[in-house]
Write an enzyme that holds these catalytic residues in place. Structure first.
Site, PDB file in Angstrom:
ATOM      1  N   ASP A  34      43.410  40.495  38.301  1.00 12.75           N
ATOM      2  CA  ASP A  34      44.844  40.454  37.285  1.00 12.75           C
ATOM      3  C   ASP A  34      44.957  41.740  36.723  1.00 12.75           C
ATOM      4  OD1 ASP A  34      46.614  39.810  35.184  1.00 12.75           O
ATOM      5  OD2 ASP A  34      46.133  37.703  35.592  1.00 12.75           O
ATOM      6  N   ILE A  35      46.180  42.338  36.875  1.00 13.93           N
ATOM      7  CA  ILE A  35      46.243  43.436  35.937  1.00 13.93           C
ATOM      8  C   ILE A  35      46.731  43.420  34.384  1.00 13.93           C
ATOM      9  CG2 ILE A  35      47.020  44.740  38.151  1.00 13.93           C
ATOM     10  CD1 ILE A  35      50.187  44.406  36.936  1.00 13.93           C
ATOM     11  N   HIS A  99      48.892  30.015  41.855  1.00 14.88           N
ATOM     12  CA  HIS A  99      47.891  30.710  41.709  1.00 14.88           C
ATOM     13  C   HIS A  99      46.719  30.177  40.842  1.00 14.88           C
ATOM     14  CE1 HIS A  99      50.911  31.773  38.525  1.00 14.88           C
ATOM     15  NE2 HIS A  99      49.839  32.362  37.772  1.00 14.88           N
ATOM     16  N   PHE A 100      45.705  30.715  41.493  1.00 19.95           N
ATOM     17  CA  PHE A 100      44.533  29.896  40.407  1.00 19.95           C
ATOM     18  C   PHE A 100      43.843  31.305  39.814  1.00 19.95           C
ATOM     19  CE2 PHE A 100      45.188  26.873  43.682  1.00 19.95           C
ATOM     20  CZ  PHE A 100      44.570  25.455  43.148  1.00 19.95           C
ATOM     21  N   HIS A 101      43.586  31.124  38.414  1.00 17.28           N
ATOM     22  CA  HIS A 101      42.836  32.103  37.833  1.00 17.28           C
ATOM     23  C   HIS A 101      41.396  31.750  37.526  1.00 17.28           C
ATOM     24  CE1 HIS A 101      46.293  33.815  35.626  1.00 17.28           C
ATOM     25  NE2 HIS A 101      47.008  32.496  35.853  1.00 17.28           N
TER      26      HIS A 101
END
Length: 137
Positions: A34-35, A99-101
């Site tokens: 993740d940016i 999306h999964f974090h």
């Protein structure tokens, strides 16, 4: 749907049109850093099949997600971490592609902070709800 896919930032990352810090990739899944991380090692695991919500993704396109999230947690050395997936703007979903974090929680200041407003439901109503949900599965 094609218009949404064409403008989807994650679809562009999958196609290589936008660069990412790729961590791993399979036929159906891509994982990258993740940016805008909540902590070091915060990564995203996304299905390559475009869909806005989890219910939009065919089951066979979800098979790599949790094994990859597990591998990321192990690879980062995170002892505490959150696996998070949001559906819809009201549920804090910022990008309209599932999306999964995987978010390491190294200390109280870094990682995911959560408010958990518990309710005290009536047990009979909870039992009826469980039966209703089971009947629809």
């Amino acid at each position: 749907m094609a218009g949404k896919m064409a403008s989807c930032i994650f679809c562009k990352i999958i196609k290589g049109e936008i660069p990412c810090f790729k961590l791993t990739e399979t036929e159906k899944t891509l994982a990258f850093l993740d940016i805008n991380p909540l902590s070091l090692g915060h990564a995203l695991v996304i299905p390559k099949h475009h869909g806005e919500k989890l219910t939009d993704i065919p089951d066979d396109h979800l098979t790599d997600i949790l094994p990859i999230a597990k591998k990321l947690a192990l690879a980062t050395g995170a002892h505490e971490y959150n696996i998070l997936q949001n559906n819809g703007r009201g549920a804090h979903q910022e990008v309209g592609h599932v999306h999964f974090h995987m978010i390491p929680k190294p200390n109280p200041q870094e990682g995911l902070g959560i408010s958990w407003p518990q309710q005290k439901p009536d047990m009979d109503k909870l039992k009826a709800l469980a039966e209703d949900i089971k009947s629809k599965m």
